[in-house]
Design a protein around this motif. Sequence first.
Motif, short mmCIF file in Angstrom:
data_model
loop_
_atom_site.label_atom_id
_atom_site.label_comp_id
_atom_site.label_asym_id
_atom_site.label_seq_id
_atom_site.Cartn_x
_atom_site.Cartn_y
_atom_site.Cartn_z
N VAL A 7 0.84 -1.19 0.00
CA VAL A 7 0.00 0.00 0.00
C VAL A 7 0.88 1.24 0.00
CG1 VAL A 7 -1.96 -1.16 1.10
CG2 VAL A 7 -0.26 -0.02 2.52
N VAL A 8 0.31 2.31 -0.53
CA VAL A 8 1.02 3.59 -0.62
C VAL A 8 0.13 4.67 -0.02
CG1 VAL A 8 2.31 2.88 -2.69
CG2 VAL A 8 0.14 4.08 -2.96
N ASP A 9 0.71 5.83 0.23
CA ASP A 9 -0.07 6.96 0.74
C ASP A 9 -1.14 7.34 -0.26
OD1 ASP A 9 1.41 7.15 3.08
OD2 ASP A 9 2.82 8.60 2.24
N HIS A 10 -2.23 7.90 0.28
CA HIS A 10 -3.34 8.33 -0.58
C HIS A 10 -2.86 9.33 -1.63
CE1 HIS A 10 -7.55 9.03 -1.56
NE2 HIS A 10 -7.20 10.29 -1.71
N ASN A 11 -3.36 9.15 -2.83
CA ASN A 11 -3.00 10.03 -3.95
C ASN A 11 -4.27 10.74 -4.42
OD1 ASN A 11 -2.33 11.18 -6.40
ND2 ASN A 11 -1.10 9.46 -7.07
N SER A 41 -10.31 1.31 -1.34
CA SER A 41 -9.52 2.26 -0.55
C SER A 41 -9.12 3.51 -1.30
CB SER A 41 -8.29 1.57 0.02
OG SER A 41 -8.67 0.57 0.93
N THR A 42 -8.98 3.43 -2.63
CA THR A 42 -8.61 4.65 -3.37
C THR A 42 -9.74 5.66 -3.38
OG1 THR A 42 -9.27 3.71 -5.52
CG2 THR A 42 -6.95 3.44 -4.85
N ALA A 43 -10.95 5.24 -3.00
CA ALA A 43 -12.10 6.14 -2.95
C ALA A 43 -12.27 6.80 -1.57
CB ALA A 43 -13.38 5.37 -3.29
N ILE A 44 -11.42 6.41 -0.62
CA ILE A 44 -11.54 6.92 0.75
C ILE A 44 -10.39 7.90 1.01
CG2 ILE A 44 -11.62 6.29 3.19
CD1 ILE A 44 -12.53 3.46 2.15
N PRO A 45 -10.70 9.17 1.19
CA PRO A 45 -9.64 10.17 1.36
C PRO A 45 -8.69 9.84 2.52
CG PRO A 45 -11.78 11.22 1.14
CD PRO A 45 -12.03 9.75 1.27
N SER A 46 -7.44 10.09 2.30
CA SER A 46 -6.38 10.06 3.32
C SER A 46 -5.89 8.68 3.74
CB SER A 46 -6.80 10.83 4.58
OG SER A 46 -7.11 12.17 4.24
N ILE A 47 -6.47 7.58 3.23
CA ILE A 47 -5.97 6.30 3.70
C ILE A 47 -5.02 5.67 2.67
CG2 ILE A 47 -8.06 5.93 5.05
CD1 ILE A 47 -8.68 3.52 3.22
N LYS A 48 -4.16 4.81 3.17
CA LYS A 48 -3.23 4.10 2.31
C LYS A 48 -4.01 3.07 1.49
CE LYS A 48 0.72 4.54 5.41
NZ LYS A 48 1.66 5.24 4.56
N ILE A 52 -4.58 0.87 -7.11
CA ILE A 52 -5.46 0.26 -8.11
C ILE A 52 -6.85 0.85 -7.92
CG2 ILE A 52 -6.48 -1.89 -8.95
CD1 ILE A 52 -4.04 -3.34 -7.67
N ILE A 53 -7.41 1.42 -8.98
CA ILE A 53 -8.73 2.03 -8.91
C ILE A 53 -9.78 0.93 -9.02
CG2 ILE A 53 -10.29 3.74 -9.94
CD1 ILE A 53 -7.59 4.91 -8.85
N ASP A 54 -10.60 0.79 -7.98
CA ASP A 54 -11.70 -0.17 -8.01
C ASP A 54 -12.97 0.56 -8.45
OD1 ASP A 54 -11.15 -2.99 -7.00
OD2 ASP A 54 -10.09 -1.79 -5.51
N ILE A 55 -13.63 -0.02 -9.44
CA ILE A 55 -14.84 0.56 -10.00
C ILE A 55 -15.95 -0.48 -9.92
CG2 ILE A 55 -15.91 1.52 -12.08
CD1 ILE A 55 -13.01 2.34 -12.94
N ILE A 123 -15.64 6.86 5.05
CA ILE A 123 -15.54 8.29 4.75
C ILE A 123 -16.16 9.10 5.89
CG2 ILE A 123 -16.40 10.14 3.23
CD1 ILE A 123 -16.00 8.17 0.87
N ALA A 124 -17.28 8.62 6.42
CA ALA A 124 -17.98 9.34 7.50
C ALA A 124 -17.31 9.15 8.85
CB ALA A 124 -19.44 8.87 7.58
N ASN A 125 -16.43 8.16 8.98
CA ASN A 125 -15.78 7.86 10.25
C ASN A 125 -14.26 7.79 10.05
OD1 ASN A 125 -18.10 7.11 12.25
ND2 ASN A 125 -18.65 6.18 10.28
N PRO A 126 -13.60 8.95 9.98
CA PRO A 126 -12.17 8.99 9.68
C PRO A 126 -11.31 8.17 10.64
CG PRO A 126 -13.09 11.21 9.65
CD PRO A 126 -14.17 10.28 10.13
N GLU A 127 -11.71 8.04 11.91
CA GLU A 127 -10.91 7.24 12.84
C GLU A 127 -10.94 5.76 12.45
OE1 GLU A 127 -15.05 6.94 14.24
OE2 GLU A 127 -13.88 8.63 13.52
N LYS A 128 -12.07 5.28 11.95
CA LYS A 128 -12.17 3.90 11.47
C LYS A 128 -11.34 3.74 10.19
CE LYS A 128 -15.30 2.44 14.48
NZ LYS A 128 -15.17 1.28 15.33
#
Length: 173
Positions: A7-11, A41-48, A52-55, A123-128
């Motif tokens: 995994v990499v940092d969010h882009n 995960s690529t659709a969730i801001p700030s997470i590693k 790969i874009i999942d659609i 997305i609604a629960n950034p701590e999770k």
Amino acid sequence: MTRKYFVVDHNPLWMEQFQTEKTLLKEIFGRSAVNIHHIGSTAIPSIKAKPIIDILIEVTSLSEVDMLNPELGKLGYEAKGENGIAERRYFQKGGIKRSHHLHCFLSDHPEVKRHLNFRDYLIANPEKAMEYSGLKHRLSVENDGDREAYLKGKEPLIKQFDKEAEIWFRKQN
């Protein structure tokens, strides 16, 4: 050659990449596509995430999707059939250097709701979301990118969050 899962940092470009691909897919699917969603995960801001874009495409007919295989192939997608999930059509783009995963389900398939609830809940629960991100990072490093160990290690938390997301979704509506 076996692919490794790191995994990499969010882009922030992942959203743009999704939008570009969504436009191309809309042209191919036409009215067969009810909705086209950015999931994973690529659709969730700030997470590693694995880069790969999942659609997820909600479709009116899986047999119509099957007829689109040649057109999707021209876009670089390799058809994989159900690939372990009944009533799904799955495609990969990018070969060993995978760039996109495409999941097609009928709109009423339970996996549609599960994927969207999971994404929206994190997305609604950034701590999770950060808890999930940390686990993914730890698993990819500890297991030296081993796909099976990575997936197996994530499974308990994903199941927990799926349950929490379902409860959260019901409370929202």
